[in-house]
Design a protein around this motif. Structure first.
Motif, PDB file in Angstrom:
ATOM      1  N   HIS A 294       0.865  -1.173   0.000  1.00  0.00           N
ATOM      2  CA  HIS A 294       0.000   0.000   0.000  1.00  0.00           C
ATOM      3  C   HIS A 294       0.895   1.213   0.000  1.00  0.00           C
ATOM      4  N   GLY A 295       0.429   2.262  -0.639  1.00  0.00           N
ATOM      5  CA  GLY A 295       1.176   3.504  -0.641  1.00  0.00           C
ATOM      6  C   GLY A 295       0.355   4.621  -0.051  1.00  0.00           C
ATOM      7  N   SER A 296       0.886   5.825  -0.129  1.00  0.00           N
ATOM      8  CA  SER A 296       0.197   6.971   0.444  1.00  0.00           C
ATOM      9  C   SER A 296      -0.938   7.451  -0.457  1.00  0.00           C
ATOM     10  N   THR A 297      -0.846   7.140  -1.742  1.00  0.00           N
ATOM     11  CA  THR A 297      -1.881   7.565  -2.678  1.00  0.00           C
ATOM     12  C   THR A 297      -2.228   6.420  -3.602  1.00  0.00           C
ATOM     13  N   LYS A 298      -3.181   6.653  -4.500  1.00  0.00           N
ATOM     14  CA  LYS A 298      -3.610   5.614  -5.414  1.00  0.00           C
ATOM     15  C   LYS A 298      -2.753   5.554  -6.675  1.00  0.00           C
ATOM     16  N   SER A 299      -1.890   6.525  -6.884  1.00  0.00           N
ATOM     17  CA  SER A 299      -1.053   6.507  -8.080  1.00  0.00           C
ATOM     18  C   SER A 299       0.413   6.635  -7.684  1.00  0.00           C
ATOM     19  N   PHE A 300       0.855   5.709  -6.846  1.00  0.00           N
ATOM     20  CA  PHE A 300       2.203   5.803  -6.308  1.00  0.00           C
ATOM     21  C   PHE A 300       3.209   4.995  -7.106  1.00  0.00           C
ATOM     22  N   ASP A 301       2.782   4.047  -7.938  1.00  0.00           N
ATOM     23  CA  ASP A 301       3.727   3.245  -8.708  1.00  0.00           C
ATOM     24  C   ASP A 301       4.389   4.107  -9.766  1.00  0.00           C
ATOM     25  N   GLY A 385      11.810  25.067 -13.449  1.00  0.00           N
ATOM     26  CA  GLY A 385      10.966  25.046 -14.626  1.00  0.00           C
ATOM     27  C   GLY A 385      10.553  23.679 -15.114  1.00  0.00           C
ATOM     28  N   VAL A 386      10.733  22.642 -14.297  1.00  0.00           N
ATOM     29  CA  VAL A 386      10.284  21.308 -14.678  1.00  0.00           C
ATOM     30  C   VAL A 386       8.752  21.310 -14.728  1.00  0.00           C
ATOM     31  N   PRO A 387       8.142  20.761 -15.781  1.00  0.00           N
ATOM     32  CA  PRO A 387       6.673  20.754 -15.888  1.00  0.00           C
ATOM     33  C   PRO A 387       6.016  20.148 -14.649  1.00  0.00           C
ATOM     34  N   ILE A 388       4.882  20.718 -14.271  1.00  0.00           N
ATOM     35  CA  ILE A 388       4.201  20.302 -13.059  1.00  0.00           C
ATOM     36  C   ILE A 388       3.823  18.827 -13.107  1.00  0.00           C
ATOM     37  N   ARG A 389       3.453  18.309 -14.275  1.00  0.00           N
ATOM     38  CA  ARG A 389       3.096  16.901 -14.404  1.00  0.00           C
ATOM     39  C   ARG A 389       4.296  16.015 -14.095  1.00  0.00           C
ATOM     40  N   ASP A 390       5.486  16.399 -14.572  1.00  0.00           N
ATOM     41  CA  ASP A 390       6.691  15.605 -14.308  1.00  0.00           C
ATOM     42  C   ASP A 390       7.046  15.623 -12.826  1.00  0.00           C
ATOM     43  N   VAL A 391       6.875  16.776 -12.181  1.00  0.00           N
ATOM     44  CA  VAL A 391       7.155  16.867 -10.745  1.00  0.00           C
ATOM     45  C   VAL A 391       6.159  16.009  -9.969  1.00  0.00           C
ATOM     46  N   SER A 392       4.905  16.056 -10.373  1.00  0.00           N
ATOM     47  CA  SER A 392       3.871  15.252  -9.722  1.00  0.00           C
ATOM     48  C   SER A 392       4.167  13.763  -9.860  1.00  0.00           C
ATOM     49  N   ASN A 393       4.609  13.331 -11.049  1.00  0.00           N
ATOM     50  CA  ASN A 393       4.972  11.928 -11.254  1.00  0.00           C
ATOM     51  C   ASN A 393       6.179  11.534 -10.419  1.00  0.00           C
ATOM     52  N   GLN A 394       7.159  12.425 -10.318  1.00  0.00           N
ATOM     53  CA  GLN A 394       8.350  12.150  -9.519  1.00  0.00           C
ATOM     54  C   GLN A 394       7.988  11.897  -8.061  1.00  0.00           C
ATOM     55  N   LEU A 395       7.073  12.687  -7.544  1.00  0.00           N
ATOM     56  CA  LEU A 395       6.698  12.592  -6.134  1.00  0.00           C
ATOM     57  C   LEU A 395       5.596  11.566  -5.880  1.00  0.00           C
ATOM     58  N   GLY A 396       4.938  11.093  -6.943  1.00  0.00           N
ATOM     59  CA  GLY A 396       3.891  10.094  -6.771  1.00  0.00           C
ATOM     60  C   GLY A 396       2.595  10.667  -6.255  1.00  0.00           C
ATOM     61  N   HIS A 397       2.261  11.887  -6.701  1.00  0.00           N
ATOM     62  CA  HIS A 397       0.999  12.497  -6.291  1.00  0.00           C
ATOM     63  C   HIS A 397      -0.144  12.018  -7.179  1.00  0.00           C
ATOM     64  N   VAL A 398      -1.339  11.959  -6.592  1.00  0.00           N
ATOM     65  CA  VAL A 398      -2.508  11.500  -7.344  1.00  0.00           C
ATOM     66  C   VAL A 398      -2.899  12.529  -8.397  1.00  0.00           C
TER      67      VAL A 398
END
Length: 421
Positions: A294-301, A385-398
């Motif tokens: 289990h992870g902290s969010t549903k899209s952590f992989d 200036g890294v795109p917000i989507r890439d930062v979100s994927n790096q951190l594993g945010h939903v």
């Protein structure tokens, strides 16, 4: 005279049967002849175990047998009684409009635990909220039908200090728990609407919110990072084996639980990548530490590319680590009797990391620890200036909204915006 019928939800007389264990097969039931027990061939035999059994008439009217074994009669009886207590525990079908909130709390907790859809850590938080706030709170002795949006709002408001704003987190979790409880009541036709959904959200005073947010936010400077990493690698701290872990946190921004659950089979040193998420270290009562899916969010992989310096450190660590039965990258330190072969506990490791910060002369914001590396990674990537989507994927945010709310400053205008205007 006819035998009295067992009442629904009750059990009949308990009987005991002597057993003799057989290698590779089911235990053999022994017959009692006088004062001795005999096997199927009629030879005297000494019981190895006992079977306690009884007939149960369930609430559907059907009669079923329940049996449990034990090395002695007392143990078999205790196991049987425990099974009966669990079998006859209240179910969600028992929820009525007159059910007390304190009883609804227990029913909802059992329902959530049976469903198995939340992580162990979330279950711990729910149990704590129930035991600390809801069950002893002002709602506890109210019937489900007596709870309305106003009483819910007043209860949640009472959890927050109007001057300091403390208790916002407790109120938020309590609202989540209450909403789940009354959703269960709605599904069982105990009430028609969920009063928690109708209740206004409780807000702390603006000044208190600003103060709390200021305390929570923050990131490390380059000099602070260097000081912390150097301290962790110093002779005074080498025995704690924290240097590689801190470099990994600083180079990836992963959660501490994700890092401690990482196994070598999910590290590709040739490609300098690592598979993160879906696993974390949790402590389960009565079992100890374990890696849970289990992870902290549903899209952590996610698969992360490692910085060259971090990949190099992991390669050296893999070569020098030696035998590691668990296959984890960051096991307990190789000192004492444990020999670096067990899982590291998240709270204890976080305390050690705080001590490293203190030794390095770096002041931590209140409530921060290893998570500050995560804040730093998110902040730096956005600033560069890294795109917000890439930062979100790096951190594993939903969702990218989480990343924006936590790390993006509205006072800093992105360069990309200026280029397009």
């Amino acid at each position: 005279m006819a035998r009295q019928r067992i009442a629904p939800g009750s059990h009949g007389d308990i009987t005991y049967t002597a057993l003799r264990k057989r290698p590779g097969g089911k235990p053999e039931r022994l017959a009692r002849v006088g004062n001795t027990h005999r096997d199927r061939e009629g030879r005297p035999a000494k019981p190895d175990a006992w079977l306690a059994s009884t007939n149960v008439r369930d609430k559907d009217g059907r009669k079923r047998q329940v049996a449990r074994q034990g090395a002695r009669k007392e143990q078999a009886l205790a196991a049987l009684l425990a099974a009966l207590a669990d079998r006859h525990a209240p179910t969600t079908a028992d929820i009525r409009a007159t059910t007390l909130v304190v009883d609804l709390a227990d029913l909802w907790r059992a329902h959530v635990e049976r469903a198995g859809q939340v992580s162990t850590e979330t279950l711990k938080l729910y149990r704590l909220t129930l035991d600390r706030h809801i069950k002893p709170g002002v709602l506890a002795e109210l019937q489900v039908r007596e709870v309305n949006a106003g009483t819910v709002h007043d209860f949640l408001s009472g959890l927050i200090d109007p001057e300091t704003g403390r208790g916002r987190g407790s109120a938020k979790t309590a609202r989540t728990v209450l909403r789940g409880m009354f959703e269960l009541a709605v599904r069982n036709d105990a009430v028609k609407v969920n009063p928690v959904r109708q209740a206004d959200r409780v807000q702390a005073p603006t000044k208190a919110v600003r103060r709390i947010e200021k305390e929570k936010k923050g990131h490390l400077t380059a000099s602070e990072i260097d000081a912390v990493l150097a301290t962790a690698a110093s002779p005074a701290w080498q025995h704690r084996d924290l240097a590689d872990l801190l470099h990994f946190l600083n180079g990836t921004g992963v959660r501490i639980g994700e890092a401690l659950a990482l196994t070598w089979e999910r590290v590709d040193l040739d490609a300098s990548t690592v598979e993160i998420g879906g696993h974390t270290v949790v402590r389960v009562k009565g079992e100890g530490l374990r890696i849970e899916e289990h992870g902290s969010t549903k899209s952590f992989d996610r698969t992360l590319t490692l910085p060259a310096a971090v990949a190099s450190r992991l390669l050296e660590r893999r070569v020098g680590q030696g035998n590691n039965p668990l296959g984890v990258v960051f096991p307990t330190p190789a000192y004492g009797t444990r020999g670096g072969t067990t899982l590291r506990d998240v709270p204890n490791t976080t305390k050690e990391i705080r001590k490293v910060f203190e030794a390095a002369g770096v002041t931590l914001p209140k409530g921060q620890g290893s998570h500050l590396f995560r804040h730093t990674v998110g902040t730096i990537l956005l600033q560069k200036g890294v795109p917000i989507r890439d930062v979100s994927n790096q951190l594993g945010h939903v969702a990218t909204k989480t990343t924006t709310d936590l790390y993006a400053s509205r006072k800093t205008v992105a360069r990309a915006a200026a280029e397009h205007l």
